[in-house]
Design a protein around this motif. Structure first.
Motif, PDB file in Angstrom:
ATOM      1  N   TRP A  41       0.883  -1.146  -0.059  1.00 56.27           N
ATOM      2  CA  TRP A  41       0.168   0.249   0.002  1.00 56.27           C
ATOM      3  C   TRP A  41       0.978   1.340   0.088  1.00 56.27           C
ATOM      4  O   TRP A  41       0.265   2.206  -0.742  1.00 56.27           O
ATOM      5  CB  TRP A  41      -0.868   0.001   1.145  1.00 56.27           C
ATOM      6  N   GLU A  42       1.871   1.117   0.827  1.00 55.16           N
ATOM      7  CA  GLU A  42       2.890   2.328   0.631  1.00 55.16           C
ATOM      8  C   GLU A  42       3.383   2.576  -0.516  1.00 55.16           C
ATOM      9  O   GLU A  42       3.766   3.875  -0.744  1.00 55.16           O
ATOM     10  CB  GLU A  42       3.987   2.063   1.755  1.00 55.16           C
ATOM     11  N   LYS A  43       3.522   1.612  -1.474  1.00 56.96           N
ATOM     12  CA  LYS A  43       4.054   1.614  -2.716  1.00 56.96           C
ATOM     13  C   LYS A  43       2.950   2.547  -3.623  1.00 56.96           C
ATOM     14  O   LYS A  43       3.160   3.191  -4.608  1.00 56.96           O
ATOM     15  CB  LYS A  43       4.766   0.576  -3.302  1.00 56.96           C
ATOM     16  N   MET A  44       1.774   1.742  -3.701  1.00 55.74           N
ATOM     17  CA  MET A  44       0.628   1.889  -4.617  1.00 55.74           C
ATOM     18  C   MET A  44      -0.021   3.015  -4.577  1.00 55.74           C
ATOM     19  O   MET A  44      -0.617   3.759  -5.215  1.00 55.74           O
ATOM     20  CB  MET A  44      -0.406   0.841  -4.786  1.00 55.74           C
ATOM     21  N   ARG A  45       0.119   3.851  -3.176  1.00 54.56           N
ATOM     22  CA  ARG A  45      -0.786   5.086  -3.065  1.00 54.56           C
ATOM     23  C   ARG A  45       0.055   6.292  -3.257  1.00 54.56           C
ATOM     24  O   ARG A  45      -0.287   7.542  -3.103  1.00 54.56           O
ATOM     25  CB  ARG A  45      -1.066   5.199  -1.711  1.00 54.56           C
ATOM     26  N   ARG A  46       1.401   5.932  -3.899  1.00 63.10           N
ATOM     27  CA  ARG A  46       2.040   7.329  -4.176  1.00 63.10           C
ATOM     28  C   ARG A  46       1.622   7.946  -5.392  1.00 63.10           C
ATOM     29  O   ARG A  46       1.201   7.291  -6.226  1.00 63.10           O
ATOM     30  CB  ARG A  46       3.719   7.032  -4.431  1.00 63.10           C
ATOM     31  N   HIS A  47       1.977   9.147  -5.477  1.00 62.01           N
ATOM     32  CA  HIS A  47       1.349  10.090  -6.434  1.00 62.01           C
ATOM     33  C   HIS A  47       1.942   9.889  -7.723  1.00 62.01           C
ATOM     34  O   HIS A  47       1.632   9.915  -8.822  1.00 62.01           O
ATOM     35  CB  HIS A  47       1.128  11.683  -6.270  1.00 62.01           C
ATOM     36  N   ILE A  51       4.004   7.579  -8.824  1.00 64.26           N
ATOM     37  CA  ILE A  51       4.091   6.111  -9.434  1.00 64.26           C
ATOM     38  C   ILE A  51       3.279   5.928 -10.780  1.00 64.26           C
ATOM     39  O   ILE A  51       2.249   6.653 -11.168  1.00 64.26           O
ATOM     40  CB  ILE A  51       3.355   5.099  -8.612  1.00 64.26           C
ATOM     41  N   ALA A  52       3.905   5.298 -11.586  1.00 68.22           N
ATOM     42  CA  ALA A  52       3.400   5.007 -12.957  1.00 68.22           C
ATOM     43  C   ALA A  52       2.114   3.981 -12.921  1.00 68.22           C
ATOM     44  O   ALA A  52       1.857   3.405 -12.147  1.00 68.22           O
ATOM     45  CB  ALA A  52       4.244   4.441 -13.933  1.00 68.22           C
ATOM     46  N   LYS A  53       1.085   4.514 -13.863  1.00 63.67           N
ATOM     47  CA  LYS A  53      -0.036   3.660 -14.007  1.00 63.67           C
ATOM     48  C   LYS A  53       0.162   2.147 -13.717  1.00 63.67           C
ATOM     49  O   LYS A  53      -0.622   1.310 -13.127  1.00 63.67           O
ATOM     50  CB  LYS A  53      -1.088   4.160 -14.846  1.00 63.67           C
ATOM     51  N   GLU A  54       0.972   1.737 -14.796  1.00 66.45           N
ATOM     52  CA  GLU A  54       1.380   0.422 -15.156  1.00 66.45           C
ATOM     53  C   GLU A  54       1.855  -0.338 -13.662  1.00 66.45           C
ATOM     54  O   GLU A  54       1.422  -1.576 -13.324  1.00 66.45           O
ATOM     55  CB  GLU A  54       2.295  -0.120 -15.976  1.00 66.45           C
ATOM     56  N   ASP A  55       2.754   0.183 -13.015  1.00 69.50           N
ATOM     57  CA  ASP A  55       3.320  -0.216 -11.947  1.00 69.50           C
ATOM     58  C   ASP A  55       2.383  -0.270 -10.820  1.00 69.50           C
ATOM     59  O   ASP A  55       2.133  -1.190  -9.978  1.00 69.50           O
ATOM     60  CB  ASP A  55       4.492   0.665 -11.297  1.00 69.50           C
ATOM     61  N   ARG A  56       1.374   0.685 -10.581  1.00 76.93           N
ATOM     62  CA  ARG A  56       0.414   0.688  -9.657  1.00 76.93           C
ATOM     63  C   ARG A  56      -0.427  -0.468  -9.920  1.00 76.93           C
ATOM     64  O   ARG A  56      -1.124  -1.230  -8.952  1.00 76.93           O
ATOM     65  CB  ARG A  56      -0.330   2.017  -9.660  1.00 76.93           C
ATOM     66  N   LYS A  58     -10.508   1.405  -6.160  1.00 80.73           N
ATOM     67  CA  LYS A  58     -10.126   2.494  -7.073  1.00 80.73           C
ATOM     68  C   LYS A  58      -9.438   2.540  -7.885  1.00 80.73           C
ATOM     69  O   LYS A  58      -9.712   3.257  -9.011  1.00 80.73           O
ATOM     70  CB  LYS A  58      -9.537   3.766  -5.946  1.00 80.73           C
ATOM     71  N   HIS A  59      -8.308   1.901  -7.867  1.00 81.31           N
ATOM     72  CA  HIS A  59      -7.407   1.773  -9.056  1.00 81.31           C
ATOM     73  C   HIS A  59      -7.359   0.548  -9.743  1.00 81.31           C
ATOM     74  O   HIS A  59      -6.657   0.634 -10.841  1.00 81.31           O
ATOM     75  CB  HIS A  59      -6.099   2.235  -8.547  1.00 81.31           C
ATOM     76  N   CYS A  60      -8.137  -0.504  -9.313  1.00 77.84           N
ATOM     77  CA  CYS A  60      -8.119  -1.389  -9.992  1.00 77.84           C
ATOM     78  C   CYS A  60      -8.907  -1.812 -11.338  1.00 77.84           C
ATOM     79  O   CYS A  60      -9.876  -0.670 -11.777  1.00 77.84           O
ATOM     80  CB  CYS A  60      -8.760  -2.885  -9.075  1.00 77.84           C
ATOM     81  N   SER A  61      -8.903  -2.947 -12.353  1.00 74.07           N
ATOM     82  CA  SER A  61      -9.708  -2.875 -13.330  1.00 74.07           C
ATOM     83  C   SER A  61     -11.279  -3.384 -12.835  1.00 74.07           C
ATOM     84  O   SER A  61     -11.475  -3.514 -11.926  1.00 74.07           O
ATOM     85  CB  SER A  61      -9.312  -4.039 -14.233  1.00 74.07           C
TER      86      SER A  61
END
Length: 649
Positions: free
Chosen positions: A99-105, A107-112, A145-148
């Motif tokens: 979560w600490e990685k994915m919630r950063r602004h 970060i690229a969309k593919e990595d998230r 929020k960010h998943c497909s």
């Protein structure tokens, strides 16, 4: 005493036989020496045995732990305890790192997307169990929020059987709201169907009520009716599709289905009372239910609800359209004590309420019905005066002031807002009519009865004797005080009108050019509806007229950033209205600004101001301007306007 003698004798007869000579000698020694030897040896042996235990073999002492080491040790112990207590503690730690990685602004969309997929794979099959955790619920919200869409649908299906239990949890409730925000129409309809039979219990819960309110806000009209109908009657709760969208009002539902009004009122009372006792009054669905309850309940039930709401609770309700209507009805039908509680409950929130789209209507109603003008001045007007300029320039903030200057004007209030201000409670507003009809029926019965003349006269007199005294539990809708006197006290006696005039004179250029401030300036410059500001403030009103005229007399400049006051869209129309409705201002404006320059201002927006002099019905003004304007009419620059009737203010 006898057993003791026997014991003494037996002990004397028993003698120890010495084993050797040395021992024999020791045994024949005096008894006084033997205890001395034993006493001198025993403490010495005891010291020898204790000494090795008291002094450790390893004489080196351990160094004390540092603060960092103590914290790390405490953290290890806490994690060990959590691992024993929590089943998915290790999984939660892994999710927290992701979560600490994915919630950063940055970060690229593919990595998230990869991190979200990885987190969902780890949680698969365990989502309902970990959704109530403080950390896991946040991770799930970010994933949703960010998943497909396919991943979101899978999460929804896994949570579907557990939505009700999750709605009561303080952490998972945020996940449920996030799922509803991203749900399709079909998923939302399915969620609302799962709420069936549980709407009332959820509304009684501090956390669960948030879910019902969120679903109510997202649903369409039919779904809202489905949620509301469950709170009306047990029949509507048990049987679905009894009510169509056409019967949106509770009175229509009762008449169509033939429900017993008494049972409906009892059921609604059992639903509403626990909610009010817990203070859960922030939600619009509750406001709607209360409005429908007011439309069918009897007098005692309504007055009981008004008594409970006449408190600081009302401040939390007036943020919605229906909540503001409830506030208006409480201010209208509450007695003097309840009105005082309502006004004191607003203390500290007056400015915020005045700026609100719906809250300002409650202040408008208070200005219109409350007779205690000293209390209104002390609590409301004193809090409005420091921000008077900002209120005048605000769309909603100006409305309470305009209500005092020109009550219930359709120029400043929409038809819907005027309908809200004139709303009523049937059981209270028809009270006097019902008493009158009861007396009339009693008279008819007594007159038709075949009795003697004396009995008939007594029967005719009975209604006046049996008249019930007037109930003081509620006050008339518009108050007992004369409206004009109330306005004078709130405007002039409080000093509000004088402050208004000072602000209008100081900021005349800004106010007259603004879309909202110009309306307040217009009402103040004309003296208010019915001349409420005359004659007390005539001098200051004249000063305001001169300030507007002086501003209009300024030369036209092309370099100025602002339009000239006679050419600005808003100010030109305001000055035109003032010329038509206030002959005194028109004369001042003509003498100071227009005389000798009418040809210059006969084009553009300023042309409307010049034409207004021709439309005025004041004969003195007509004679004053005719000589200069007639040539412009003859040349076709101005059209020959017919005089208009003065505005009835």
């Amino acid at each position: 005493m006898a057993p003791k003698k026997q014991d003494d004798g037996s002990t004397k007869k028993r003698k120890r036989i010495p084993a050797s000579g040395s021992n024999a000698e020791a045994s024949h020694e005096s008894p006084s020496k033997a205890p001395k030897l034993s006493a001198s040896k025993k403490p010495f042996k005891a010291l020898k045995t204790r000494k090795p235990d008291a002094v450790p073999k390893d004489k080196t002492k351990k160094a004390p732990l540092t603060g960092r080491e103590r914290r790390l040790h405490a953290k290890e112990l806490a994690e060990a305890r959590k691992k024993k207590r929590k089943r998915h503690f290790t999984l939660e730690q892994e999710l927290a790192h992701l979560w600490e990685k994915m919630r950063r602004h940055e970060i690229a969309k593919e990595d998230r997307a990869k991190l979200v997929t990885e987190a969902l794979q780890k949680m698969k099959g365990k989502i309902p169990e970990i959704a109530g955790s403080h950390i896991s619920s946040r991770v799930l919200q970010t994933c949703v929020k960010h998943c497909s869409q396919a991943e979101r649908d899978a999460v929804f299906e896994e949570l579907r059987p557990h939505f009700l239990s999750l709605s009561y949890n303080a952490y998972s409730v945020h996940l449920v709201k996030k799922m509803l925000d991203n749900a399709s129409k079909k998923q939302l309809a399915g969620f609302i169907s799962t709420l069936r039979g549980h709407v009332a219990p959820l509304l009684r819960h501090m956390v669960g009520s948030v879910v019902v309110e969120h679903a109510y806000e997202l649903s369409n009209a039919a779904q809202k009716q489905e949620l509301l109908s469950e709170l009306y009657s047990t029949e509507l709760q048990l049987f679905k599709d009894l009510v169509s969208l056409k019967e949106s009002r509770l009175l229509d539902v009762i008449s169509k289905l033939g429900l017993q009004k008494g049972s409906v009122i009892r059921h609604m009372t059992s639903v509403i009372q626990p909610i009010l006792e817990k203070g859960i009054v922030d939600h619009s669905i509750i406001h709607r239910v209360l409005l429908e309850y007011f439309s069918v309940a009897d007098q005692s039930s309504v007055t009981d609800i008004i008594r409970q709401l006449s408190s600081p609770l009302l401040v939390r309700m007036i943020g919605t359209k229906d909540g503001a209507k409830i506030g208006i009805l409480c201010a209208k039908y509450g007695n003097a004590k309840e009105r005082k509680k309502i006004i004191k409950g607003l203390k500290g929130h007056i400015a915020k309420t005045a700026y609100h789209q719906y809250g300002c209507l409650v202040l408008v109603c208070i200005f219109s019905v409350v007779d205690d003008t000293n209390l209104v001045t002390k609590v409301i007007i004193r809090e409005l005066q420091p921000t008077l300029r900002e209120l005048i320039l605000d769309k909603n903030g100006r409305r309470p002031i305009l209500q005092l200057l020109h009550p219930n004007c359709s120029r400043y209030f929409s038809p819907d807002e005027l309908a809200s201000l004139s709303s009523s409670i049937p059981s209270l507003s028809q009270k006097d009519q019902s008493e009158t009809s009861t007396q009339t029926e009693a008279l008819k019965v007594s007159l038709n009865d075949e009795k003697s003349k004396e009995d008939t006269e007594m029967a005719v007199d009975e209604p006046s004797k049996d008249d019930t005294p007037k109930d003081d539990s509620y006050v008339a809708e518009s108050g007992k005080k004369d409206p004009f006197v109330r306005r004078q006290e709130l405007l002039i006696k409080s000093g509000l009108a004088e402050s208004l005039l000072d602000i209008c004179i100081e900021n005349v250029g800004e106010l007259i050019r603004s879309n909202f401030g110009r309306e307040v300036l217009y009402e103040v410059a004309t003296g208010g509806s019915g001349g409420v500001l005359h004659p007390t403030l005539d001098d200051k009103i004249t000063s305001l007229h001169e300030a507007v005229a002086s501003l209009s007399a300024m030369p036209k400049s092309d370099d100025s950033e602002e339009d000239h006051v006679l050419e600005n869209f808003h100010s030109s129309r305001t000055i035109r209205k003032l010329v038509l409705d206030c002959p005194k201002f028109a004369s001042t404006l003509w003498e100071k600004a227009i005389k000798g320059k009418s040809e210059l201002w006969a084009q553009g927006h300023s042309c409307k101001v010049i034409s207004a002099f021709l439309e005025s019905t004041d004969s003195k003004l007509q004679r004053l301007v005719k000589k200069e304007l007639q040539p412009l009419i003859d040349s076709g620059v101005l059209k020959n306007q017919r005089p208009r009737k003065l505005s009835t203010k």
